[in-house]
Design an enzyme around this catalytic site. Structure first.
Site, PDB file in Angstrom:
ATOM      1  N   SER A 224       5.549 -17.813  -1.974  1.00 55.66           N
ATOM      2  CA  SER A 224       6.441 -18.471  -1.023  1.00 55.66           C
ATOM      3  C   SER A 224       6.963 -19.795  -1.572  1.00 55.66           C
ATOM      4  O   SER A 224       6.399 -20.373  -2.508  1.00 55.66           O
ATOM      5  CB  SER A 224       5.702 -18.737   0.283  1.00 55.66           C
ATOM      6  OG  SER A 224       4.708 -19.751   0.094  1.00 55.66           O
TER       7      SER A 224
ATOM      8  N   PHE B  90       0.416 -11.434  -2.496  1.00 59.64           N
ATOM      9  CA  PHE B  90      -0.169 -10.247  -1.875  1.00 59.64           C
ATOM     10  C   PHE B  90       0.742  -9.036  -1.929  1.00 59.64           C
ATOM     11  O   PHE B  90       0.285  -7.908  -1.801  1.00 59.64           O
ATOM     12  CB  PHE B  90      -0.517 -10.536  -0.401  1.00 59.64           C
ATOM     13  CG  PHE B  90       0.668 -10.521   0.532  1.00 59.64           C
ATOM     14  CD1 PHE B  90       1.139  -9.326   1.060  1.00 59.64           C
ATOM     15  CD2 PHE B  90       1.313 -11.697   0.885  1.00 59.64           C
ATOM     16  CE1 PHE B  90       2.230  -9.308   1.928  1.00 59.64           C
ATOM     17  CE2 PHE B  90       2.400 -11.684   1.740  1.00 59.64           C
ATOM     18  CZ  PHE B  90       2.865 -10.487   2.263  1.00 59.64           C
TER      19      PHE B  90
ATOM     20  N   LYS C  28      -5.770 -15.310 -10.883  1.00 62.00           N
ATOM     21  CA  LYS C  28      -6.196 -15.419  -9.490  1.00 62.00           C
ATOM     22  C   LYS C  28      -5.325 -14.486  -8.650  1.00 62.00           C
ATOM     23  O   LYS C  28      -4.181 -14.805  -8.325  1.00 62.00           O
ATOM     24  CB  LYS C  28      -6.073 -16.848  -8.948  1.00 62.00           C
ATOM     25  CG  LYS C  28      -6.824 -17.015  -7.615  1.00 62.00           C
ATOM     26  CD  LYS C  28      -6.301 -18.129  -6.747  1.00 62.00           C
ATOM     27  CE  LYS C  28      -5.199 -17.699  -5.838  1.00 62.00           C
ATOM     28  NZ  LYS C  28      -5.592 -16.737  -4.766  1.00 62.00           N
TER      29      LYS C  28
ATOM     30  N   CYS D 255      10.145  -9.757  -2.361  1.00 54.57           N
ATOM     31  CA  CYS D 255      11.049 -10.889  -2.557  1.00 54.57           C
ATOM     32  C   CYS D 255      12.442 -10.414  -2.929  1.00 54.57           C
ATOM     33  O   CYS D 255      13.396 -11.194  -2.896  1.00 54.57           O
ATOM     34  CB  CYS D 255      10.503 -11.845  -3.618  1.00 54.57           C
ATOM     35  SG  CYS D 255      10.461 -11.152  -5.271  1.00 54.57           S
TER      36      CYS D 255
ATOM     37  N   GLU E  44      13.354 -16.692   5.391  1.00 57.05           N
ATOM     38  CA  GLU E  44      12.979 -15.400   4.813  1.00 57.05           C
ATOM     39  C   GLU E  44      12.014 -14.722   5.792  1.00 57.05           C
ATOM     40  O   GLU E  44      10.950 -15.267   6.108  1.00 57.05           O
ATOM     41  CB  GLU E  44      12.307 -15.583   3.458  1.00 57.05           C
ATOM     42  CG  GLU E  44      11.948 -14.268   2.786  1.00 57.05           C
ATOM     43  CD  GLU E  44      11.314 -14.444   1.423  1.00 57.05           C
ATOM     44  OE1 GLU E  44      11.449 -13.527   0.594  1.00 57.05           O
ATOM     45  OE2 GLU E  44      10.676 -15.494   1.182  1.00 57.05           O
TER      46      GLU E  44
ATOM     47  N   GLU F 174      -6.007 -13.515  -2.312  1.00 63.59           N
ATOM     48  CA  GLU F 174      -7.251 -13.274  -1.573  1.00 63.59           C
ATOM     49  C   GLU F 174      -7.071 -12.208  -0.508  1.00 63.59           C
ATOM     50  O   GLU F 174      -8.049 -11.725   0.065  1.00 63.59           O
ATOM     51  CB  GLU F 174      -7.749 -14.581  -0.955  1.00 63.59           C
ATOM     52  CG  GLU F 174      -6.834 -15.209   0.083  1.00 63.59           C
ATOM     53  CD  GLU F 174      -5.751 -16.098  -0.502  1.00 63.59           C
ATOM     54  OE1 GLU F 174      -5.153 -16.881   0.260  1.00 63.59           O
ATOM     55  OE2 GLU F 174      -5.471 -16.003  -1.725  1.00 63.59           O
ATOM     56  N   ARG F 175      -5.819 -11.800  -0.255  1.00 60.55           N
ATOM     57  CA  ARG F 175      -5.569 -10.771   0.757  1.00 60.55           C
ATOM     58  C   ARG F 175      -5.724  -9.357   0.207  1.00 60.55           C
ATOM     59  O   ARG F 175      -5.912  -8.416   0.974  1.00 60.55           O
ATOM     60  CB  ARG F 175      -4.156 -10.931   1.330  1.00 60.55           C
ATOM     61  CG  ARG F 175      -3.915 -12.257   2.042  1.00 60.55           C
ATOM     62  CD  ARG F 175      -2.491 -12.315   2.582  1.00 60.55           C
ATOM     63  NE  ARG F 175      -2.176 -13.629   3.135  1.00 60.55           N
ATOM     64  CZ  ARG F 175      -1.003 -13.928   3.666  1.00 60.55           C
ATOM     65  NH1 ARG F 175      -0.036 -13.016   3.714  1.00 60.55           N
ATOM     66  NH2 ARG F 175      -0.777 -15.129   4.153  1.00 60.55           N
TER      67      ARG F 175
END
Length: 546
Positions: free
Chosen positions: A272, A195, A219, A327, A427, A222-223
């Protein structure tokens, strides 16, 4: 795998045929935005439209009954509903990519390069539109969202050099005998995107995967899938044939489908550790190539001889930009010696940042992605207090004027942190800077190397020998010397290591290493006896085809 066990092979095939037969079973739709017409405010959307999926260069309305609500992080107003694609729709995307692959593989590299040139041009034309989608769905400031697009655009521009990257090698190994190597595409590949960079990460994958001759199933998160849908439209306009780029949606069930589908030869993932390690393990077990860039705890070692003002500006930008949802966010300060006395000045500089909705002028950072993310970040801040750290700057409870319901956390600085504390071990992925104190450079290197993550690190110093010692001894994939976020440009590649890369696997999203990931080598050894040579009439016309 979700409800796939309930769907027969007959129904899957029927779904695929329905899609391929010009959408008689599925309704074709269009995107509501254009290069010149797109959202510029956080006003409530009166007629919310569902996000379509993309197969055979067509936007299609899903037949699903399962949707994921997507809210503007600045207001929590509903923006769109994202479908959990049905198994038939997912299978249709794979079959579309499979149909397209033979012809796309056989398309000349020069033609694929020309398509990429047009794709780059279209991204530039739609730059603001892409950024606006990111601001609305992800929460970044509009200026930061434009930077998100830029870093992806640079990968697409670099992909235009594919004729150079795709060259093979040749060597005469004996009299009249030579061995030649060829780079060939893998086939159907997939990308699972996070996201936090809705344009950049799809653009790490689309250009390199396709210019090397593969077909792609993307893909997006979805957020915030809006930017990926715009990129799909631009692929169609650039001249990608039907099926070369397809976009599907969903959460865990879609991920499992991509990991288990035998036709998919490789998976790219950014996200993640929990998800990435699962994806790496399951995908690798199914015989796929997997590259996965995961979590991080990026440190900055600060030496007393550094340019103090440059350090403060660098760390405030790198720690709090994008609300810390990178990240490569420089989220951890290692203050060497007396530099710990500078922390109040860092806090004052951070306090001056404007936290506001992304479309608002002069906003420096926006909200975090969801209320759940906000709650998790606040729980980590609270744990630091409980464990004995000092909250030097507390951003909890902040609400900008006009946006009382957003997912707000202002810049937060936690000092006197020790390595055993939760705020250091995890994190945080929010606008939170944790600060540890050491006495020497050796102690700083030892502390940083003991951390399980290895994405990026920085050192601030004016001493060349100090910087070189740090560079040689530090265990991180990307090192900045007076550079806070040392992510390499696309002529290199992303180079995290340790637990920032799943399973010690490939982490080669772009540049020449990216080309290596998306291709396989074939060597051919030939013998043509000189004695068998015959002469023929030469063709003297300049070739005109590509």
């Amino acid at each position: 795998m979700g409800d796939s066990s309930k769907v027969s092979a007959v129904s899957l095939a029927a779904g695929a045929r329905g899609l391929h037969a010009t959408g008689s079973r599925f309704q074709a739709v269009t995107l509501s935005t254009t290069a010149t017409s797109f959202p510029k405010t956080h006003d409530k959307i009166e007629n919310v439209e569902d996000t379509p999926f993309f197969i055979d260069n067509k936007f299609l309305k899903s037949a699903t009954t399962e949707y994921i609500d997507l809210h503007d992080p600045a207001t929590n107003y509903l923006v769109t509903r994202v479908p959990q694609n049905t198994d038939a729709e997912l299978k249709a995307a794979v079959e579309s990519a499979q149909r397209a692959f033979p012809a796309w593989r056989d398309t000349s590299i020069i033609h694929r390069q020309q398509v990429m040139f047009r794709f780059v041009s279209l991204i530039r034309e739609n730059w603001d539109r892409l950024a606006a989608s990111i601001t609305l769905e992800q929460g970044k400031t509009f200026a930061d969202a434009k930077g998100d697009v830029l870093r992806g655009l640079q990968v697409a521009e670099a992909a235009c050099g594919a004729p150079e990257f795709m060259k093979g090698e040749v060597l005469e190994v004996a009299k009249d005998m030579e061995t030649r190597s060829y780079r060939e595409p893998l086939g159907v590949v997939a990308a699972i995107c996070p996201f936090n960079f809705p344009a950049m990460i799809p653009l790490w994958c689309i250009p390199i995967a396709t210019v090397t001759g593969n077909t792609l199933i993307l893909k997006p998160s979805e957020r915030d899938p809006g930017a990926a849908m715009i990129l799909a439209e631009l692929c169609q306009k650039a001249g990608f044939p039907e099926g070369v780029v397809n976009v599907v949606h969903g959460a865990h069930r879609t991920v499992d489908f991509l990991l288990d589908e035998p036709a998919i030869k490789a998976i790219s993932f950014v996200g993640s550790n929990k998800a990435g390690e699962y994806i790496y393990t399951r995908g690798s077990a199914n015989g796929k190539r997997v590259q996965a860039n995961l979590g991080a705890k990026n440190h900055a070692a600060v030496l007393p001889d550094c340019n103090k003002n440059q350090f403060i500006n660098s760390i405030v930008g790198a720690a709090f930009g994008a609300a810390g949802q990178r990240c490569m966010a420089l989220s951890t300060l290692v203050m060497v010696g007396e530099t710990k006395e500078w922390l109040p000045e860092v806090a004052e500089r951070a306090k001056s940042l404007q936290v506001n909705a992304g479309f608002e002028p002069n906003a420096d950072l926006g909200p975090v992605i969801t209320p759940q993310s906000k709650a998790r970040i606040e729980s980590i801040i609270a744990s630091a207090e409980e464990e004995g750290a000092t909250i030097l700057l507390d951003g909890r409870g902040y609400k900008p004027n006009g946006y009382p319901n957003g997912n707000w956390i202002a810049p937060t600085i936690i000092t006197n942190v020790t390595p055993n504390m939760r705020c250091y071990r995890e994190e945080i992925f929010g606008p939170v800077l944790v600060c540890l104190n050491v006495s020497t450079l050796d102690e700083a290197i030892e502390l940083i190397n003991a951390n399980e993550y290895g994405n990026g690190v920085a050192i601030f110093t004016r001493s060349g020998p100090t910087a070189e010692t740090f560079r040689r001894r530090i265990e991180a994939g990307q090192v900045g010397i007076n550079v806070p976020i040392p992510v390499p440009l696309p002529m290199f590649s992303f180079t995290g290591n340790k637990r920032s890369v799943a399973g010690g696997g490939a982490n080669t999203f772009y540049g020449r290493p990216g080309v290596n990931f998306y291709t396989q080598l074939k060597t051919v050894t030939t013998l043509w006896s000189a004695a068998d040579a015959i002469s023929r009439k030469a063709d003297v016309a300049m070739p005109t085809h590509s």
